[in-house]
Design an enzyme around this catalytic site. Structure first.
Site: not given
Length: 337
Positions: A150-154
């Site tokens: 995911g973008c936030f997790p990255t």
């Protein structure tokens, strides 16, 4: 070198468009098939006018036989809960798959189902490699299914990994405060993204319940080798693309600013897309790139880490191309610089 034939599944959204554009500049891959859920074909240049004169393919209804005949790789830009209906057949056809959804990221099925939906392809969850090259490059090299993060997790994981690996912080005391541009919500219109509501505005949402939180904790626990408790709080801001993550945690040992910066530099030494800065990062400086800019700071007895990425590139399409490159033995920077 024979070019990798790449299909983009779900080519009508923001990530589909960006993936097509990156493949068009890739020396060792070519776009051979574009699909969407519509029953009718539409020229890619009509759906995405940016592609006018650059891509002559139509975006078609998905046909698995045509997919198998025309592609070696499937970049699957389908939504959560939809992707798992298609990925098994792609794997059966012998394709290598990079899946953009959350359907194969979370290893604990019960946790996935708590945040998303009943899972219909449990047998392939263990087969998937989490697609963060900085942590799982060797596993990706032999994978046929990559679960694109995911973008936030990255941003959150890249900001936390050096600290957790070195056991330099309390893993039970982590707060990640992140702000994303509007494209993080996808292409489908909604009242919150209506221009008069969204313009000149910023707002938090899903307080303490965002479905990216267990994804962040899962990967961080693997790095730390112990339980990790992360309070993740997302916000959406009135800009198009990008994520800035502000991470706050408590050190478990004394670290000067110089020692802290060296810890991050050593951890990411040789990484082509992570840059450790001498000052806080800005979203505009990573926009439309696959880079993550990180700045760690020792301040008032705490450690603060700031990480910036483009949510559509390092947070989605660019990272997917990076994963595809690794899976096919191509220089992972190809198509991304």
């Amino acid at each position: 070198m024979k070019k990798v034939r790449a299909a983009v599944i779900g080519a009508t959204g923001y990530t589909g468009r960006d993936t097509i554009e990156m493949l068009l500049s890739h020396r060792f891959a070519e776009v051979t098939y574009l699909t969407a859920s519509s029953d009718e074909s539409v020229p890619a240049s009509v759906m995405h006018p940016r592609l006018t004169g650059r891509c002559g393919l139509d975006i078609e209804p998905l046909n698995f036989d045509k997919l198998a005949d025309t592609a070696d790789a499937a970049l699957c830009c389908l939504p959560h809960k939809v992707s798992m209906s298609f990925v098994p057949r792609m794997l059966e056809k012998g394709l290598k798959v990079v899946d953009f959804s959350a359907d194969y990221r979370i290893k604990d099925v019960e946790v996935y189902e708590q945040h998303y939906a009943p899972h219909t392809d449990r047998e392939n969850i263990s087969r998937a490699v989490y697609g963060l090259p900085e942590l799982f490059r060797s596993e990706l090299a032999s994978a046929d299914l990559a679960a694109n993060p995911g973008c936030f997790p990255t941003g959150a994981i890249l900001g936390l990994a050096p600290l957790l690996k070195a056991q330099a912080v309390d893993p039970e005391d982590i707060c990640v405060n992140a702000v994303s541009g509007a494209t993080g919500a996808g292409k489908k219109p909604s009242p919150g993204l209506h221009f008069p509501n969204h313009n000149e505005n910023i707002r938090p949402y899903k307080i303490g319940s965002h479905r990216h939180m267990p994804e962040i904790e899962q990967i961080c626990e693997g790095v730390a080798g112990s339980g990790v408790n992360v309070l993740f709080q997302p916000h959406i801001g009135s800009f198009d693309r990008g994520i800035i993550s502000s991470i706050y945690t408590r050190p478990s040992k004394d670290l000067s600013q110089e020692e802290l910066k060296r810890l991050f530099e050593d951890f990411y030494e040789g990484e082509p897309f992570v840059q450790v800065l001498d000052s806080p990062p800005e979203v505009k400086n990573v926009a439309k790139t696959n880079y993550c800019h990180i700045y760690p700071a020792a301040v008032k007895g705490r450690i603060a880490v700031f990480a910036a990425i483009d949510n559509l590139v390092k947070g989605a399409s660019g990272q997917a191309i990076q994963n595809m490159n690794i899976m096919f033995g191509i220089d992972e920077k190809e198509g991304l610089l």
